[in-house]
Scaffold this active site. Structure first.
Site, short mmCIF file in Angstrom:
data_model
loop_
_atom_site.label_atom_id
_atom_site.label_comp_id
_atom_site.label_asym_id
_atom_site.label_seq_id
_atom_site.Cartn_x
_atom_site.Cartn_y
_atom_site.Cartn_z
N HIS A 150 28.68 35.09 38.57
CA HIS A 150 28.46 36.44 39.12
C HIS A 150 28.91 37.55 38.17
O HIS A 150 29.90 37.39 37.45
CB HIS A 150 29.13 36.60 40.49
CG HIS A 150 30.63 36.50 40.51
ND1 HIS A 150 31.44 37.60 40.46
CD2 HIS A 150 31.47 35.43 40.61
CE1 HIS A 150 32.71 37.22 40.53
NE2 HIS A 150 32.77 35.92 40.61
N GLU A 174 29.18 38.43 44.87
CA GLU A 174 30.09 37.30 45.08
C GLU A 174 31.43 37.73 45.63
O GLU A 174 32.00 37.07 46.49
CB GLU A 174 30.29 36.53 43.76
CG GLU A 174 30.97 35.18 43.93
CD GLU A 174 32.48 35.22 43.99
OE1 GLU A 174 33.08 34.20 44.36
OE2 GLU A 174 33.10 36.27 43.69
N GLU A 175 31.95 38.84 45.12
CA GLU A 175 33.33 39.22 45.47
C GLU A 175 33.50 39.58 46.94
O GLU A 175 34.61 39.69 47.43
CB GLU A 175 33.82 40.38 44.58
CG GLU A 175 34.03 40.01 43.11
CD GLU A 175 35.19 39.03 42.87
OE1 GLU A 175 35.86 38.61 43.83
OE2 GLU A 175 35.41 38.67 41.69
N ASP A 179 36.78 37.34 35.56
CA ASP A 179 36.18 36.80 36.78
C ASP A 179 35.03 37.73 37.17
O ASP A 179 35.27 38.82 37.66
CB ASP A 179 37.24 36.74 37.88
CG ASP A 179 36.67 36.40 39.24
OD1 ASP A 179 35.53 35.93 39.32
OD2 ASP A 179 37.40 36.63 40.25
N HIS A 212 42.22 38.49 39.38
CA HIS A 212 42.08 39.70 40.20
C HIS A 212 43.15 40.75 39.87
O HIS A 212 43.36 41.70 40.62
CB HIS A 212 42.09 39.39 41.72
CG HIS A 212 40.77 38.87 42.20
ND1 HIS A 212 40.44 38.76 43.53
CD2 HIS A 212 39.68 38.42 41.52
CE1 HIS A 212 39.21 38.28 43.65
NE2 HIS A 212 38.74 38.05 42.44
N ASP A 227 32.67 29.50 37.74
CA ASP A 227 33.55 30.62 38.09
C ASP A 227 34.97 30.28 37.66
O ASP A 227 35.31 29.13 37.39
CB ASP A 227 33.46 30.90 39.61
CG ASP A 227 33.77 32.36 39.95
OD1 ASP A 227 34.42 33.04 39.13
OD2 ASP A 227 33.36 32.82 41.04
ZN LIG Z 1 34.66 34.93 40.70
#
Ligand SMILES: [Zn+2]
Length: 350
Positions: free
Chosen positions: A73, A224-225, A190, A325, A245
């Site tokens: 993603h 995706e998130e 990410d 994150h 991922d």
């Molecule tokens: Zn991810």
């Protein structure tokens, strides 16, 4: 069988360019368009878009039965303007699992509905050490304890609205990309790191004149998130879906920044055992450095497709990302391992 050689300079250059494009979930078009343009250099890929805006690339393999898919993603964490406060500062509403103290004091852009960008930074409301003393450390970081301080002479909502800013404008945080000694440090590795790995694998295979063993669909997902990215976009006849991922690095985890990881279980439960075993065997055969791990607070696009009714074997591989994150970091070794794993899978006959 040996794997085609990877162009690691291409990998890093692709990744740095992609990292520098703002793409919070819901506002990822610029990043999707960048990948679309890069993929268009590979004429064998048939490119389409879903109505949701994701990019789908199909490559006819040596065989068309039991087709496969891989997904990664481009959307990232970010925020939206929730409220223009009486003092002319902006309260935000998070997009995805944004960690507030991870973006505290970070530079940001407010993307107005007219397509302009206004610069600012994300601060604690009570940020001054000389005014608030111990409270600066003691304050719990919450959306209403933090605000965007715009780099514009504004002190009331009217002046802010005159800049073109309104509720619902997207906010992106500076990625702060740095490449040092093989380490890549940035926000949003990410999952941009894995999009770069997929592109690099496609390039390596293309340059050696090889085709994948089976017809394969690459889904570059854009939601995706928030949990539903790959719910659509994977053709219904696909037999296997490998989600590419990030791997979760931290205390108690097997994953690190120098290996790729096979995730066998996350918050959504176990992945498909048969496909996971196949990926382990491919890594062993090709001397790909890998770990096997469980991620405690994690969901993937593979699971999004499962929940949407996808009748397919799903597995998850990816590079180890430290401080995910948050202000993330990985090493080129981990990205190369991931890319090689993708290549081994694309070339695998059974
Ligand atoms: Zn991810």
């Amino acid at each position: 069988m040996s794997l085609p050689k990877i162009d690691s300079d291409y990998l890093v250059e692709f990744l740095v360019k992609l990292l520098n494009l703002p793409s919070p979930t819901g506002f990822a078009e610029e990043a999707v368009a960048f990948v679309e343009k890069e993929f268009s250099a590979f004429p064998q890929l048939k490119l389409t878009r879903t109505r949701k805006g994701a990019l789908v690339a199909t490559w006819n393999g040596k065989r068309s039965d039991s087709p496969r898919a891989l997904t990664a993603h481009v959307d990232t964490l970010g925020a939206m303007v929730k409220e223009i406060k009486p003092n002319g500062r902006l309260q935000l509403s998070r997009i995805g699992g944004l960690i507030l103290n991870g973006v505290e004091t970070e530079g940001c852009w407010v993307h107005t509905s007219k397509g302009e960008r206004v610069r600012g930074s994300y601060m604690l409301n009570m940020a001054s050490g000389h005014v608030y003393g111990a409270k600066v450390n003691e304050t719990t970081r919450t959306e209403d304890a933090m605000e965007v301080r715009l780099d514009a002479r504004v002190s009331n909502p009217k002046e802010v609205r005159d800049l073109g800013i309104g509720v619902g404008d997207f906010v992106s945080f500076d990625p702060r990309v740095e490449v040092t000694n093989g380490f890549i440090r940035s926000r949003h590795l990410d999952d941009k790191a894995c999009v770069a790995a997929l592109a690099t694998a496609i390039k390596a295979l293309t340059e050696t004149g090889q085709s994948p063993a089976r017809t394969v669909t690459f889904l570059i997902s854009n939601y995706e998130e928030v949990g539903h990215g790959a719910a659509t976009g994977i053709p219904s006849d696909v037999h296997e879906l490998v989600t590419v991922d990030m791997a979760a690095v931290g205390e108690g985890q097997e994953s690190d920044e120098f290996h790729a990881t096979l995730c066998v279980k996350d918050s959504g439960g176990p992945y498909h055992h048969g496909l996971s075993q196949k990926l382990r065997a491919l890594a062993d055969e090709n001397q790909i450095p890998y770990k096997v791990d469980i991620y405690p607070y994690y969901g993937s696009d593979g699971e999004a497709f499962w929940r949407a009714g996808g009748d397919v074997a799903v597995a998850l591989i990816g590079p180890g990302i430290d401080a995910s994150h948050n202000y993330e970091r990985t090493h080129l070794d981990s990205l190369i391992a991931t890319t090689n794993w993708v290549l081994a899978y694309l070339l695998s006959e059974s």
